[in-house]
Scaffold this motif. Structure first.
Motif, PDB file in Angstrom:
ATOM      1  N   VAL A  97      40.886  37.598  44.279  1.00  6.28           N
ATOM      2  CA  VAL A  97      40.263  38.458  44.937  1.00  6.28           C
ATOM      3  C   VAL A  97      42.006  39.500  44.473  1.00  6.28           C
ATOM      4  N   HIS A  98      43.010  38.289  44.197  1.00  3.64           N
ATOM      5  CA  HIS A  98      44.312  38.859  43.850  1.00  3.64           C
ATOM      6  C   HIS A  98      44.036  38.692  42.460  1.00  3.64           C
ATOM      7  N   ARG A  99      43.770  37.595  41.548  1.00  2.00           N
ATOM      8  CA  ARG A  99      44.023  37.693  40.190  1.00  2.00           C
ATOM      9  C   ARG A  99      43.287  38.052  39.857  1.00  2.00           C
ATOM     10  N   ARG A 100      41.655  38.585  40.733  1.00  2.76           N
ATOM     11  CA  ARG A 100      40.861  39.313  39.478  1.00  2.76           C
ATOM     12  C   ARG A 100      41.191  41.277  39.641  1.00  2.76           C
ATOM     13  N   THR A 101      42.197  41.404  40.644  1.00  7.31           N
ATOM     14  CA  THR A 101      42.610  42.873  40.450  1.00  7.31           C
ATOM     15  C   THR A 101      44.255  42.786  40.006  1.00  7.31           C
ATOM     16  N   VAL A 102      45.093  41.744  39.648  1.00  4.46           N
ATOM     17  CA  VAL A 102      46.303  41.555  38.270  1.00  4.46           C
ATOM     18  C   VAL A 102      45.314  42.230  37.011  1.00  4.46           C
ATOM     19  N   VAL A 103      44.208  41.288  36.907  1.00  3.74           N
ATOM     20  CA  VAL A 103      43.236  40.935  35.585  1.00  3.74           C
ATOM     21  C   VAL A 103      42.801  42.536  34.904  1.00  3.74           C
ATOM     22  N   SER A 104      42.508  43.299  36.407  1.00  2.00           N
ATOM     23  CA  SER A 104      41.202  44.296  35.836  1.00  2.00           C
ATOM     24  C   SER A 104      42.230  45.027  35.483  1.00  2.00           C
ATOM     25  N   VAL A 105      43.524  44.936  36.157  1.00  2.00           N
ATOM     26  CA  VAL A 105      44.632  46.770  35.829  1.00  2.00           C
ATOM     27  C   VAL A 105      45.981  46.221  35.110  1.00  2.00           C
ATOM     28  N   THR A 106      45.959  45.425  34.907  1.00  2.00           N
ATOM     29  CA  THR A 106      47.288  45.114  33.711  1.00  2.00           C
ATOM     30  C   THR A 106      46.708  43.818  33.179  1.00  2.00           C
ATOM     31  N   ASP A 107      47.666  43.777  31.898  1.00  2.00           N
ATOM     32  CA  ASP A 107      47.314  42.899  30.232  1.00  2.00           C
ATOM     33  C   ASP A 107      47.096  42.105  30.678  1.00  2.00           C
ATOM     34  N   SER A 108      47.603  41.172  31.713  1.00  2.00           N
ATOM     35  CA  SER A 108      47.550  39.847  32.050  1.00  2.00           C
ATOM     36  C   SER A 108      46.822  39.042  31.486  1.00  2.00           C
ATOM     37  N   ALA A 109      46.797  37.591  31.026  1.00  2.00           N
ATOM     38  CA  ALA A 109      45.428  36.407  31.025  1.00  2.00           C
ATOM     39  C   ALA A 109      44.525  36.688  32.110  1.00  2.00           C
ATOM     40  N   THR A 110      43.557  36.293  31.935  1.00  2.00           N
ATOM     41  CA  THR A 110      42.492  35.429  32.608  1.00  2.00           C
ATOM     42  C   THR A 110      42.703  34.708  33.642  1.00  2.00           C
ATOM     43  N   LYS A 111      43.290  33.582  33.566  1.00  2.00           N
ATOM     44  CA  LYS A 111      44.205  32.526  33.806  1.00  2.00           C
ATOM     45  C   LYS A 111      45.598  32.746  33.800  1.00  2.00           C
ATOM     46  N   PRO A 112      46.037  32.457  35.118  1.00  2.00           N
ATOM     47  CA  PRO A 112      47.751  32.337  34.051  1.00  2.00           C
ATOM     48  C   PRO A 112      47.921  30.960  33.835  1.00  2.00           C
ATOM     49  N   ALA A 113      49.298  31.204  33.436  1.00  2.00           N
ATOM     50  CA  ALA A 113      49.842  29.941  33.075  1.00  2.00           C
ATOM     51  C   ALA A 113      49.496  28.812  34.465  1.00  2.00           C
ATOM     52  N   ASP A 114      49.911  27.267  33.977  1.00  2.00           N
ATOM     53  CA  ASP A 114      49.745  26.261  34.927  1.00  2.00           C
ATOM     54  C   ASP A 114      50.711  26.815  35.848  1.00  2.00           C
ATOM     55  N   GLY A 115      51.077  26.070  36.639  1.00  2.00           N
ATOM     56  CA  GLY A 115      51.902  25.937  38.247  1.00  2.00           C
ATOM     57  C   GLY A 115      52.129  27.536  38.679  1.00  2.00           C
ATOM     58  N   ILE A 116      51.369  29.099  38.088  1.00  2.00           N
ATOM     59  CA  ILE A 116      51.955  30.197  38.363  1.00  2.00           C
ATOM     60  C   ILE A 116      50.903  31.033  39.092  1.00  2.00           C
ATOM     61  N   THR A 117      50.328  31.849  39.859  1.00  2.00           N
ATOM     62  CA  THR A 117      49.470  32.637  40.288  1.00  2.00           C
ATOM     63  C   THR A 117      49.664  34.523  40.459  1.00  2.00           C
ATOM     64  N   TYR A 118      48.673  34.646  40.727  1.00  2.00           N
ATOM     65  CA  TYR A 118      48.887  36.253  40.608  1.00  2.00           C
ATOM     66  C   TYR A 118      49.045  36.844  41.899  1.00  2.00           C
ATOM     67  N   ILE A 119      49.724  37.907  42.581  1.00  2.00           N
ATOM     68  CA  ILE A 119      49.612  38.435  43.610  1.00  2.00           C
ATOM     69  C   ILE A 119      49.771  40.360  43.790  1.00  2.00           C
ATOM     70  N   VAL A 120      48.606  40.235  43.845  1.00  2.00           N
ATOM     71  CA  VAL A 120      49.296  42.075  44.819  1.00  2.00           C
ATOM     72  C   VAL A 120      49.525  42.319  45.748  1.00  2.00           C
ATOM     73  N   LEU A 121      50.574  43.412  45.943  1.00  2.00           N
ATOM     74  CA  LEU A 121      50.978  43.736  46.837  1.00  2.00           C
ATOM     75  C   LEU A 121      51.438  45.506  47.491  1.00  2.00           C
ATOM     76  N   ASP A 122      50.736  46.117  48.329  1.00  2.00           N
ATOM     77  CA  ASP A 122      50.138  47.124  48.178  1.00  2.00           C
ATOM     78  C   ASP A 122      51.640  47.761  48.209  1.00  2.00           C
ATOM     79  N   ARG A 123      51.754  49.187  48.422  1.00  2.00           N
ATOM     80  CA  ARG A 123      53.026  49.375  47.366  1.00  2.00           C
ATOM     81  C   ARG A 123      53.026  51.030  48.776  1.00  2.00           C
ATOM     82  N   THR A 124      51.817  50.789  48.986  1.00  2.23           N
ATOM     83  CA  THR A 124      51.138  52.472  49.987  1.00  2.23           C
ATOM     84  C   THR A 124      51.810  52.721  51.509  1.00  2.23           C
ATOM     85  N   ARG A 125      52.187  51.578  51.929  1.00  2.00           N
ATOM     86  CA  ARG A 125      52.353  50.915  53.172  1.00  2.00           C
ATOM     87  C   ARG A 125      53.594  51.793  53.908  1.00  2.00           C
TER      88      ARG A 125
END
Length: 125
Positions: A97-125
């Motif tokens: 879910v984090h990966r799909r969210t990052v990909v849908s909002v940014t210009d990031s690659a569909t799959k991050p580089a080896d050893g890397i993962t995507y994460i989204v953090l809510d700033r409204t908390r």
């Protein structure tokens, strides 16, 4: 879905991932919310992003008023999964879910580089 979709995630991503990964959508929603709350509780969203920006090379992919979108080492998710007691299936669903969210909002690659993962953090908390 019975649980409220936590910001900044899209309910369609949650439903799709839940279906593909054979986990309950409500459980996945709860896991996403639990993760966000755990980051807020310790050490705090702003603090962890600050630390990651010092520790990792260019982790910040995008920042909006509502969220940070980051690329971090996969070990970050291993630590979160252990700390939150997610089983492998739920951890993998949350990551997706984090990966799909990052990909849908940014210009990031569909799959991050080896050893890397995507994460989204809510700033409204």
């Amino acid at each position: 879905m019975t649980a409220e979709t936590p910001a900044p995630f899209d309910s369609e991503h949650i439903e799709t991932v839940a279906s593909e990964r054979a986990v309950e959508a409500a459980s996945l929603t709860d896991a996403l919310a639990t993760h966000q709350q755990s980051v807020e509780d310790l050490p705090g969203i702003e603090n962890i992003v600050y630390e990651w920006r010092k520790q990792y090379e260019d982790p910040l992919l995008a920042r909006t008023e509502s969220a940070y979108y980051l690329a971090v080492p996969e070990t970050v998710w291993a630590e979160f999964g252990d700390a939150l007691d997610f089983d492998d299936e739920m951890r993998d669903a949350v990551i997706e879910v984090h990966r799909r969210t990052v990909v849908s909002v940014t210009d990031s690659a569909t799959k991050p580089a080896d050893g890397i993962t995507y994460i989204v953090l809510d700033r409204t908390r």
